[in-house]
Design a protein around this motif. Structure first.
Motif, PDB file in Angstrom:
ATOM      1  N   ARG A  66       0.828  -1.210   0.000  1.00 17.98           N
ATOM      2  CA  ARG A  66       0.000   0.000   0.000  1.00 17.98           C
ATOM      3  C   ARG A  66       0.858   1.253   0.000  1.00 17.98           C
ATOM      4  NH1 ARG A  66      -2.227  -3.193   4.548  1.00 17.98           N
ATOM      5  NH2 ARG A  66      -0.496  -2.170   5.563  1.00 17.98           N
ATOM      6  N   LEU A  67       0.415   2.238  -0.771  1.00 19.25           N
ATOM      7  CA  LEU A  67       1.042   3.554  -0.734  1.00 19.25           C
ATOM      8  C   LEU A  67       0.159   4.472   0.097  1.00 19.25           C
ATOM      9  CD1 LEU A  67       2.157   3.966  -4.446  1.00 19.25           C
ATOM     10  CD2 LEU A  67       3.541   3.267  -2.488  1.00 19.25           C
ATOM     11  N   ILE A  68       0.781   5.265   0.950  1.00 19.27           N
ATOM     12  CA  ILE A  68       0.070   6.127   1.882  1.00 19.27           C
ATOM     13  C   ILE A  68       0.185   7.578   1.399  1.00 19.27           C
ATOM     14  CG2 ILE A  68      -0.069   6.858   4.304  1.00 19.27           C
ATOM     15  CD1 ILE A  68      -0.489   3.813   3.844  1.00 19.27           C
ATOM     16  N   PRO A  69      -0.919   8.336   1.403  1.00 22.65           N
ATOM     17  CA  PRO A  69      -0.824   9.745   1.011  1.00 22.65           C
ATOM     18  C   PRO A  69      -0.037  10.543   2.048  1.00 22.65           C
ATOM     19  CG  PRO A  69      -3.069   9.205   1.665  1.00 22.65           C
ATOM     20  CD  PRO A  69      -2.284   7.933   1.715  1.00 22.65           C
ATOM     21  N   LYS A  70       0.887  11.342   1.570  1.00 25.75           N
ATOM     22  CA  LYS A  70       1.719  12.198   2.422  1.00 25.75           C
ATOM     23  C   LYS A  70       1.835  13.558   1.749  1.00 25.75           C
ATOM     24  CE  LYS A  70       3.162   9.064   5.468  1.00 25.75           C
ATOM     25  NZ  LYS A  70       3.193   9.212   6.891  1.00 25.75           N
ATOM     26  N   ARG A  71       2.514  14.472   2.406  1.00 23.65           N
ATOM     27  CA  ARG A  71       2.799  15.784   1.835  1.00 23.65           C
ATOM     28  C   ARG A  71       4.301  15.979   1.861  1.00 23.65           C
ATOM     29  NH1 ARG A  71      -0.589  20.057  -0.247  1.00 23.65           N
ATOM     30  NH2 ARG A  71      -2.167  18.843   0.789  1.00 23.65           N
ATOM     31  N   LEU A  72       4.871  16.432   0.747  1.00 24.83           N
ATOM     32  CA  LEU A  72       6.297  16.708   0.643  1.00 24.83           C
ATOM     33  C   LEU A  72       6.488  18.217   0.666  1.00 24.83           C
ATOM     34  CD1 LEU A  72       8.872  15.016  -1.601  1.00 24.83           C
ATOM     35  CD2 LEU A  72       8.747  17.494  -1.597  1.00 24.83           C
ATOM     36  N   LEU A  73       7.268  18.696   1.623  1.00 28.19           N
ATOM     37  CA  LEU A  73       7.606  20.112   1.722  1.00 28.19           C
ATOM     38  C   LEU A  73       9.051  20.298   1.282  1.00 28.19           C
ATOM     39  CD1 LEU A  73       6.169  20.926   5.273  1.00 28.19           C
ATOM     40  CD2 LEU A  73       4.994  21.037   3.076  1.00 28.19           C
ATOM     41  N   SER A  74       9.283  21.303   0.466  1.00 29.96           N
ATOM     42  CA  SER A  74      10.636  21.648   0.035  1.00 29.96           C
ATOM     43  C   SER A  74      10.904  23.085   0.455  1.00 29.96           C
ATOM     44  CB  SER A  74      10.757  21.509  -1.488  1.00 29.96           C
ATOM     45  OG  SER A  74      12.013  21.984  -1.916  1.00 29.96           O
ATOM     46  N   ILE A  75      11.976  23.267   1.228  1.00 26.87           N
ATOM     47  CA  ILE A  75      12.300  24.582   1.782  1.00 26.87           C
ATOM     48  C   ILE A  75      13.781  24.842   1.533  1.00 26.87           C
ATOM     49  CG2 ILE A  75      12.267  26.002   3.876  1.00 26.87           C
ATOM     50  CD1 ILE A  75      10.372  23.636   4.979  1.00 26.87           C
ATOM     51  N   ILE A  76      14.095  25.962   0.899  1.00 28.88           N
ATOM     52  CA  ILE A  76      15.492  26.344   0.667  1.00 28.88           C
ATOM     53  C   ILE A  76      15.867  27.387   1.718  1.00 28.88           C
ATOM     54  CG2 ILE A  76      17.158  27.266  -0.989  1.00 28.88           C
ATOM     55  CD1 ILE A  76      15.796  24.713  -1.973  1.00 28.88           C
ATOM     56  N   VAL A  77      16.969  27.130   2.436  1.00 30.89           N
ATOM     57  CA  VAL A  77      17.383  28.032   3.513  1.00 30.89           C
ATOM     58  C   VAL A  77      18.893  28.236   3.492  1.00 30.89           C
ATOM     59  CG1 VAL A  77      15.458  27.378   5.011  1.00 30.89           C
ATOM     60  CG2 VAL A  77      17.632  26.174   5.210  1.00 30.89           C
ATOM     61  N   LYS A  78      19.325  29.267   4.206  1.00 29.61           N
ATOM     62  CA  LYS A  78      20.748  29.477   4.422  1.00 29.61           C
ATOM     63  C   LYS A  78      21.270  28.359   5.316  1.00 29.61           C
ATOM     64  CE  LYS A  78      20.243  34.493   4.309  1.00 29.61           C
ATOM     65  NZ  LYS A  78      20.376  35.729   5.081  1.00 29.61           N
ATOM     66  N   ASP A  79      22.539  28.044   5.187  1.00 29.20           N
ATOM     67  CA  ASP A  79      23.135  26.959   5.971  1.00 29.20           C
ATOM     68  C   ASP A  79      22.878  27.126   7.472  1.00 29.20           C
ATOM     69  OD1 ASP A  79      24.063  25.968   3.585  1.00 29.20           O
ATOM     70  OD2 ASP A  79      26.189  26.321   4.013  1.00 29.20           O
ATOM     71  N   GLU A  80      22.961  28.349   7.952  1.00 29.91           N
ATOM     72  CA  GLU A  80      22.825  28.568   9.395  1.00 29.91           C
ATOM     73  C   GLU A  80      21.382  28.391   9.898  1.00 29.91           C
ATOM     74  OE1 GLU A  80      23.100  32.762   7.488  1.00 29.91           O
ATOM     75  OE2 GLU A  80      24.153  30.862   7.257  1.00 29.91           O
ATOM     76  N   ASP A  81      20.415  28.309   8.986  1.00 30.05           N
ATOM     77  CA  ASP A  81      19.012  28.147   9.383  1.00 30.05           C
ATOM     78  C   ASP A  81      18.527  26.706   9.350  1.00 30.05           C
ATOM     79  OD1 ASP A  81      18.670  30.880   9.819  1.00 30.05           O
ATOM     80  OD2 ASP A  81      18.136  31.247   7.717  1.00 30.05           O
ATOM     81  N   VAL A  82      19.349  25.792   8.874  1.00 31.59           N
ATOM     82  CA  VAL A  82      18.921  24.406   8.701  1.00 31.59           C
ATOM     83  C   VAL A  82      18.420  23.794   9.998  1.00 31.59           C
ATOM     84  CG1 VAL A  82      19.710  22.060   8.166  1.00 31.59           C
ATOM     85  CG2 VAL A  82      20.337  23.956   6.671  1.00 31.59           C
ATOM     86  N   GLN A  83      19.179  23.893  11.065  1.00 37.87           N
ATOM     87  CA  GLN A  83      18.802  23.231  12.312  1.00 37.87           C
ATOM     88  C   GLN A  83      17.507  23.782  12.876  1.00 37.87           C
ATOM     89  OE1 GLN A  83      20.647  20.466  13.306  1.00 37.87           O
ATOM     90  NE2 GLN A  83      18.724  20.166  14.408  1.00 37.87           N
ATOM     91  N   LYS A  84      17.294  25.088  12.757  1.00 37.11           N
ATOM     92  CA  LYS A  84      16.056  25.695  13.260  1.00 37.11           C
ATOM     93  C   LYS A  84      14.843  25.157  12.499  1.00 37.11           C
ATOM     94  CE  LYS A  84      14.056  30.180  14.422  1.00 37.11           C
ATOM     95  NZ  LYS A  84      14.234  31.637  14.374  1.00 37.11           N
ATOM     96  N   VAL A  85      14.962  25.031  11.178  1.00 42.10           N
ATOM     97  CA  VAL A  85      13.854  24.506  10.374  1.00 42.10           C
ATOM     98  C   VAL A  85      13.614  23.037  10.706  1.00 42.10           C
ATOM     99  CG1 VAL A  85      13.098  23.965   8.021  1.00 42.10           C
ATOM    100  CG2 VAL A  85      14.137  26.180   8.521  1.00 42.10           C
ATOM    101  N   VAL A  86      14.673  22.251  10.765  1.00 39.99           N
ATOM    102  CA  VAL A  86      14.548  20.823  11.087  1.00 39.99           C
ATOM    103  C   VAL A  86      13.908  20.636  12.462  1.00 39.99           C
ATOM    104  CG1 VAL A  86      15.866  18.726  11.607  1.00 39.99           C
ATOM    105  CG2 VAL A  86      16.392  20.053   9.546  1.00 39.99           C
ATOM    106  N   ASP A  87      14.380  21.380  13.454  1.00 39.94           N
ATOM    107  CA  ASP A  87      13.820  21.272  14.804  1.00 39.94           C
ATOM    108  C   ASP A  87      12.341  21.650  14.839  1.00 39.94           C
ATOM    109  OD1 ASP A  87      16.288  20.464  15.746  1.00 39.94           O
ATOM    110  OD2 ASP A  87      16.819  22.430  16.589  1.00 39.94           O
ATOM    111  N   THR A  88      11.964  22.666  14.077  1.00 43.95           N
ATOM    112  CA  THR A  88      10.563  23.093  14.019  1.00 43.95           C
ATOM    113  C   THR A  88       9.693  22.001  13.412  1.00 43.95           C
ATOM    114  OG1 THR A  88      11.241  25.413  13.820  1.00 43.95           O
ATOM    115  CG2 THR A  88       8.999  24.861  13.116  1.00 43.95           C
ATOM    116  N   ILE A  89      10.154  21.407  12.320  1.00 45.21           N
ATOM    117  CA  ILE A  89       9.390  20.336  11.670  1.00 45.21           C
ATOM    118  C   ILE A  89       9.235  19.139  12.607  1.00 45.21           C
ATOM    119  CG2 ILE A  89       9.400  18.667   9.767  1.00 45.21           C
ATOM    120  CD1 ILE A  89      10.857  20.875   8.106  1.00 45.21           C
ATOM    121  N   ILE A  90      10.307  18.776  13.275  1.00 47.89           N
ATOM    122  CA  ILE A  90      10.253  17.643  14.212  1.00 47.89           C
ATOM    123  C   ILE A  90       9.302  17.942  15.364  1.00 47.89           C
ATOM    124  CG2 ILE A  90      11.589  16.346  15.925  1.00 47.89           C
ATOM    125  CD1 ILE A  90      13.959  16.461  13.935  1.00 47.89           C
ATOM    126  N   ALA A  91       9.373  19.148  15.926  1.00 52.55           N
ATOM    127  CA  ALA A  91       8.526  19.503  17.070  1.00 52.55           C
ATOM    128  C   ALA A  91       7.040  19.345  16.741  1.00 52.55           C
ATOM    129  CB  ALA A  91       8.819  20.937  17.512  1.00 52.55           C
TER     130      ALA A  91
END
Length: 124
Positions: A66-91
């Motif tokens: 089975r394939l499950i419906p999901k949503r793919l988000l693509s976000i381009i950021v400065k290197d220094e913003d990566v962890q903040k975006v990742v942490d926000t998505i995880i939270a």
């Protein structure tokens, strides 16, 4: 620059978008996708299956199941913003269950804004 690709549950899109906007990241692309991961449910069914059903379940898994419906988000950021975006998505998305999602971080070598010809971080 980095591209953050997040595959999340459909019901978490609004919360994720709001949390990212509050963190200062409003620019993103969202796409409806279908996919599957390990599917522990299939493995659990396989363990409990009779010999006759085991073959049916195994064939389904081998064909992709089975394939499950999901949503793919693509976000381009400065290197220094990566962890903040990742942490926000995880939270927002971490519930401790199979299917909470995946996050991929990829290098971006250049960005070009079609309208103005700007390149690099100026084009973000």
């Amino acid at each position: 620059m980095k591209e953050i690709i997040a595959i999340i549950r459909m019901n978490k899109v609004g919360q994720t978008r709001s949390a990212l906007a509050e963190a200062g990241f409003c620019r993103m692309t969202a796409t409806k996708v279908m996919g599957r991961g390990k599917m522990l449910k299939d493995l659990a069914l396989l363990d409990k299956a009779t010999d006759e059903n085991r073959e049916i379940i195994l064939q389904s898994m081998l064909k992709g199941g089975r394939l499950i419906p999901k949503r793919l988000l693509s976000i381009i950021v400065k290197d220094e913003d990566v962890q903040k975006v990742v942490d926000t998505i995880i939270a927002v998305n971490k519930e401790g269950h199979v299917g909470d999602g995946k996050i991929f971080v990829l290098p971006v070598t250049d960005v070009i804004r079609v309208r103005t010809g700007e390149t690099g971080e100026e084009a973000i």
